[in-house]
Design a protein around this motif. Structure first.
Motif, mmCIF file in Angstrom:
data_model
loop_
_atom_site.group_PDB
_atom_site.id
_atom_site.type_symbol
_atom_site.label_atom_id
_atom_site.label_comp_id
_atom_site.label_asym_id
_atom_site.label_seq_id
_atom_site.Cartn_x
_atom_site.Cartn_y
_atom_site.Cartn_z
ATOM 1 N N ARG A 32 -4.658 4.295 -6.486
ATOM 2 C CA ARG A 32 -4.196 3.079 -5.826
ATOM 3 C C ARG A 32 -4.133 1.916 -6.809
ATOM 4 N NH1 ARG A 32 -3.715 3.867 -0.397
ATOM 5 N NH2 ARG A 32 -4.948 5.508 0.595
ATOM 6 N N ARG A 65 -3.184 -5.436 -6.917
ATOM 7 C CA ARG A 65 -2.448 -5.649 -5.680
ATOM 8 C C ARG A 65 -2.078 -7.119 -5.445
ATOM 9 N NH1 ARG A 65 -1.648 -1.771 -2.658
ATOM 10 N NH2 ARG A 65 -3.620 -0.700 -3.122
ATOM 11 N N GLN A 66 -3.035 -8.006 -5.666
ATOM 12 C CA GLN A 66 -2.808 -9.408 -5.334
ATOM 13 C C GLN A 66 -1.810 -10.081 -6.267
ATOM 14 O OE1 GLN A 66 -6.384 -11.720 -4.991
ATOM 15 N NE2 GLN A 66 -5.297 -13.658 -4.734
ATOM 16 N N THR A 111 -6.886 2.555 -9.443
ATOM 17 C CA THR A 111 -8.206 2.877 -8.908
ATOM 18 C C THR A 111 -8.205 4.315 -8.409
ATOM 19 O OG1 THR A 111 -8.627 0.592 -8.265
ATOM 20 C CG2 THR A 111 -9.965 2.286 -7.204
ATOM 21 N N ASP A 145 1.026 3.070 -3.304
ATOM 22 C CA ASP A 145 -0.115 3.869 -3.753
ATOM 23 C C ASP A 145 0.149 5.358 -3.559
ATOM 24 O OD1 ASP A 145 -1.225 1.356 -3.969
ATOM 25 O OD2 ASP A 145 -2.710 1.643 -2.391
ATOM 26 N N ASP A 194 -5.301 -1.154 -6.348
ATOM 27 C CA ASP A 194 -6.178 -2.198 -5.814
ATOM 28 C C ASP A 194 -6.401 -3.333 -6.807
ATOM 29 O OD1 ASP A 194 -6.330 -0.605 -3.616
ATOM 30 O OD2 ASP A 194 -8.391 0.043 -3.920
ATOM 31 N N ASP A 223 -11.985 6.682 1.367
ATOM 32 C CA ASP A 223 -10.529 6.498 1.391
ATOM 33 C C ASP A 223 -9.919 7.604 2.249
ATOM 34 O OD1 ASP A 223 -7.962 5.675 0.930
ATOM 35 O OD2 ASP A 223 -7.949 6.092 -1.213
ATOM 36 N N ARG A 256 0.817 -1.217 0.000
ATOM 37 C CA ARG A 256 0.000 0.000 0.000
ATOM 38 C C ARG A 256 0.847 1.261 0.000
ATOM 39 N NH1 ARG A 256 -5.354 0.045 0.827
ATOM 40 N NH2 ARG A 256 -5.261 2.059 1.869
ATOM 41 N N GLU A 308 -15.572 6.452 -7.345
ATOM 42 C CA GLU A 308 -14.567 5.393 -7.389
ATOM 43 C C GLU A 308 -14.587 4.817 -8.795
ATOM 44 O OE1 GLU A 308 -13.432 1.077 -5.378
ATOM 45 O OE2 GLU A 308 -14.547 2.578 -4.223
#
Length: 291
Positions: free
Chosen positions: A105, A110-111, A75, A54, A107, A279, A51, A83
């Motif tokens: 970000r 991320r994974q 994002t 970001d 998001d 956020d 994070r 969003e």
């Protein structure tokens, strides 16, 4: 005629995420209404993306942020409650007006991690629109018109060029294009705009007998129709428009008036610019100085 060649400078946004900064430049603050131009990548972000990579919530006034990706996903969240996932070829156009905050970000990546690459530009607005209500517009890739001819293919991201109009809402005459050239293909810059530039995103181009590489921005003098030739498969961002007059820029704030920037500093420091409601656990504090 070529007026100036700007070399990309590396700038760290924080958290180790580096961008290639082109505008503003000490010898050229703006090209038409474009006052800021960053290349975001290309980067390969290993999974999971932390994070701290970001861009946390931060404020803007007096400009429009223009986000356009070549690869990856980001994002966007803002204090209007928007969003929006940003995908390659789509356009995010956020008008700050009297004040807005937003985050960017990773998001959606991320994974699994992956590649990220694109351009973040800022467009100054006419003085009459600097204090407009903030607004946000998103245009999917299939809403932006394209053209193709003689080894040149392109997308009109915003404004007008080559008889093609983008649906993006703009506040002054401009053009902003993503153009791919096959080897030996040529493209002449739009003649109907006073200030024009070409950023080499990839490949090698030739102008007036000299070669230019990835990361260079060519800024042209008014008049004429400069023609660029691709020496290899190349990708260009073409941009420019009508000048708006001088603008002051400090951190994320742009204005025709220095005192308005001082007010924006105080407003962010005092919490008078709202954070994104979805956020708001963190934000970027007002810096002491700006590099």
């Amino acid at each position: 005629m070529l007026d100036l060649v700007i070399q990309t400078r590396v700038h760290d946004l924080g958290g180790g995420f580096e961008v290639g900064r082109v505008l503003p430049y000490r010898q050229r603050r703006m090209v038409g209404p474009f006052i800021f131009f960053d290349r975001m990548g290309p980067h390969t972000l290993p999974a999971p993306i932390p994070r701290h990579t970001d861009v946390r919530p931060h404020p803007h006034i007096g400009l429009s942020t223009v986000t356009y990706l070549f690869d990856g996903q980001m994002t966007h969240r803002d204090s209007l409650g928007i969003e929006q996932a940003i995908l390659p070829g789509a356009l995010n156009w956020m008008t700050a007006g009297s004040g807005i905050s937003h985050s960017e970000r990773f998001d959606g990546m991320r994974q699994n991690g992956g590649h990220i690459d694109g351009i973040q530009a800022w467009v100054a607005v006419p003085e009459a629109h600097e204090e407009d209500d903030p607004a946000f517009d998103h245009y999917a890739a299939d809403r932006l018109p394209t053209f193709s001819e003689d080894g040149v293919s392109g997308r009109v991201i915003a404004g007008s060029a080559y008889g093609v109009d983008s649906p993006a809402k703009v506040h002054s005459p401009l053009f902003y294009l993503d153009v791919a050239l096959e080897p030996e293909a040529r493209i002449a810059l739009p003649a109907s705009h006073a200030e024009r530039a070409a950023y080499v995103a990839s490949g090698t181009i030739e102008f007036d007998g000299r070669q230019y590489q990835k990361g260079q921005m060519l800024v042209f003098a008014p008049g004429g129709t400069p023609t660029l030739k691709a020496l290899a498969a190349s990708r260009l961002m073409l941009l420019g428009g009508e000048p708006l007059g001088p603008r002051h820029i400090w951190w994320n704030f742009v204005s025709s008036r220095k005192e308005r920037i001082e007010q924006a500093k105080a407003d962010w420091q005092a919490g008078r610019i709202a954070l994104p409601s979805h956020d708001n656990a963190e934000f970027i504090p007002l810096p002491d100085t700006v590099a």
